[in-house]
Design a protein around this motif. Structure first.
Motif, PDB file in Angstrom:
ATOM      1  N   ALA A  42       3.949   1.869   6.253  1.00 25.48           N
ATOM      2  CA  ALA A  42       4.776   2.693   7.148  1.00 25.48           C
ATOM      3  C   ALA A  42       6.257   2.685   6.765  1.00 25.48           C
ATOM      4  O   ALA A  42       6.944   3.693   6.907  1.00 25.48           O
ATOM      5  CB  ALA A  42       4.592   2.212   8.584  1.00 25.48           C
TER       6      ALA A  42
ATOM      7  N   ALA B  35       0.693   3.762   1.529  1.00 26.41           N
ATOM      8  CA  ALA B  35       0.811   4.299   2.893  1.00 26.41           C
ATOM      9  C   ALA B  35       1.576   3.358   3.835  1.00 26.41           C
ATOM     10  O   ALA B  35       1.672   3.631   5.033  1.00 26.41           O
ATOM     11  CB  ALA B  35      -0.588   4.571   3.459  1.00 26.41           C
TER      12      ALA B  35
ATOM     13  N   HIS C  99       7.589   5.445   4.622  1.00 33.43           N
ATOM     14  CA  HIS C  99       7.592   6.814   5.161  1.00 33.43           C
ATOM     15  C   HIS C  99       8.545   6.978   6.332  1.00 33.43           C
ATOM     16  O   HIS C  99       9.244   7.985   6.427  1.00 33.43           O
ATOM     17  CB  HIS C  99       6.164   7.193   5.576  1.00 33.43           C
TER      18      HIS C  99
ATOM     19  N   ALA D  90      -0.605  -0.035   6.541  1.00 31.94           N
ATOM     20  CA  ALA D  90      -0.920   1.213   5.847  1.00 31.94           C
ATOM     21  C   ALA D  90      -1.464   2.202   6.873  1.00 31.94           C
ATOM     22  O   ALA D  90      -2.634   2.118   7.280  1.00 31.94           O
ATOM     23  CB  ALA D  90      -1.951   0.941   4.752  1.00 31.94           C
TER      24      ALA D  90
ATOM     25  N   ASP E  61       0.862  -1.171   0.000  1.00 27.11           N
ATOM     26  CA  ASP E  61       0.000   0.000   0.000  1.00 27.11           C
ATOM     27  C   ASP E  61       0.913   1.239   0.000  1.00 27.11           C
ATOM     28  O   ASP E  61       1.922   1.253   0.714  1.00 27.11           O
ATOM     29  CB  ASP E  61      -0.845  -0.028   1.287  1.00 27.11           C
TER      30      ASP E  61
ATOM     31  N   LEU F 164      -0.374   6.358   8.442  1.00 26.17           N
ATOM     32  CA  LEU F 164       0.619   7.432   8.419  1.00 26.17           C
ATOM     33  C   LEU F 164       0.930   8.004   9.791  1.00 26.17           C
ATOM     34  O   LEU F 164       1.743   8.930   9.899  1.00 26.17           O
ATOM     35  CB  LEU F 164       0.183   8.549   7.461  1.00 26.17           C
TER      36      LEU F 164
END
Ligand SMILES: Cc1ncc(COP(=O)(O)O)c(C=O)c1O
Length: 370
Positions: free
Chosen positions: A74, A72, A77, A159, A70, A161
């Motif tokens: 983790a 998003a 990021h 997923a 996905d 944020l």
């Protein structure tokens, strides 16, 4: 709690889904004839899921291929990721072995704790490697000094944020045939001392095998190349005076009285190769010191002749002699130096054990397949 964990551990039975379109024998043999490092991958991979509520589950060996993520997830990021590196060696009788996998499993558990990831039990770690090599054993090369490099890794797949430890994580193992690191014989490397960048800070993630440390080392490695050097050496901080390690290898200094000295620090990666080499040196009666080492000690010791050999060590290159150390305003040693005698004989002894040419007196080898 312990009982539950043990029960869960017993129940982890791998599902094996074979690759229906594996590389042909000819394709595989062409790769094995000149594998290089990290360029080609075997036909399968291991995939185990972890969730906060379900623990480790769904262990699989499946065809090697892309991982769906996905956007998003983790890891993309916040870099919540760890990995390991070890090798499978083919012995003369065709059997396949690996070296101190329980030490890699323990280090991965330490890395997991630092990165707030779940700890994979040692049994699962070793089993995951056995399962992969069982289906891909034909990928273990047999030419001298070649191996199958095993790369276990784990990352935050959830997923989400928000910045917190992920509740969904996956562990994988992939494998890549590796050629002899030095094709034209072992030759000394040159080292650039970075005083502009550090790899890790006190209380940071330096002792963990996590991608961010390597991302942080790349610019310094580029600086080493710009200065005509092969590898970069990091200090404990940019104002610091204590040596730590190279971007991907530990460092050992050899004194003329035969003492081996290696930096002690809680921000370096504790290498399994270093630990093994130092054990072999102790077995031969050498004094081994793990203590703080300043850059001046290295520089002045080489210049005065008190330090007679310096080498780097790690799984990929095993043991690499260091010929030249270069910084902004100094240079010691020589790029044309010959590899040190002790360096080379410890390298030989370790590889002889790994390839089954010498007895495994420390019980370091684990059989992966017949
Ligand atoms: C930063 C760093 N230091 C040291 C090492 C040596 O560790 P090992 O001997 O376990 O391969 C590695 C990995 O190879 C590394 O990435």
């Amino acid at each position: 709690m312990t009982n539950l964990l043990q029960m869960a551990q017993k129940d982890l039975a791998f599902l094996v889904k074979l690759n229906q379109t594996p590389k042909s024998v000819e394709e595989r043999e062409a790769v094995l004839a000149d594998p290089g490092f990290g360029k080609f991958f075997t036909d399968h991979m291991v995939d185990i899921c972890w969730s906060e509520h379900g623990g480790w589950h769904r262990p699989r060996v499946q065809p090697y291929g892309p991982i769906a993520l996905d956007p998003a997830a983790a890891v993309l990021h916040y870099g919540q990721e760890i990995f390991e590196g070890l090798k499978a060696y083919r012995h003369h009788d065709g059997s396949v072995w690996t070296f101190r996998p329980e030490a890699n499993a323990a280090r991965m558990q330490r890395s997991a704790r630092r990165l707030a990831l779940p700890e994979l039990p040692t049994d699962y770690f070793i089993d995951s490697i056995k399962q992969l090599v069982a289906v891909d054993s034909a990928w273990v090369p047999s030419a001298p000094e070649t191996s199958l490099y095993l790369r276990p890794f784990m990352f935050a797949k959830e997923a989400f944020l928000g910045v917190r430890p992920a509740a969904k994580v996956n562990y994988y193992v992939i494998a890549s045939p590796a050629g002899a690191y030095f094709t034209g014989g072992v030759s000394p490397v040159s080292i650039w001392l970075s005083t502009k960048y550090s790899r890790a800070g006190k209380g940071g993630t330096g002792a963990a095998k996590t991608g961010g440390n390597y991302a942080a080392s790349l610019i310094a490695q580029a600086e080493a190349y710009e200065n005509g050097c092969d590898q970069v050496l990091f200090l404990d901080s940019v104002e610091g005076k204590y040596i730590e390690e190279l971007g991907g290898m530990n460092v050992v200094l050899v004194y003329k009285d035969g003492t081996l000295v290696t930096p002690e620090s809680d921000s370096i990666l504790e290498g399994i190769t270093r630990d093994s080499i130092l054990q072999l040196a102790r077995d031969r009666g050498h004094v081994v010191e793990e203590r703080k080492v300043t850059i001046d000690e290295w520089r002045d010791g080489v210049a005065s002749g008190d330090i007679v050999e310096v080498f780097a060590c790690g799984t990929a290159a095993v043991v690499t002699p260091i010929g030249l150390l270069k910084g902004d305003d100094f240079e010691v040693g020589s790029a044309d130096a010959v590899a040190g005698e002790l360096t080379m004989s410890l390298r030989q002894e370790l590889t002889d054990i790994q390839y089954g040419r010498l007895p495994d007196r420390h019980g370091w080898l684990t059989k992966l397949s017949d």
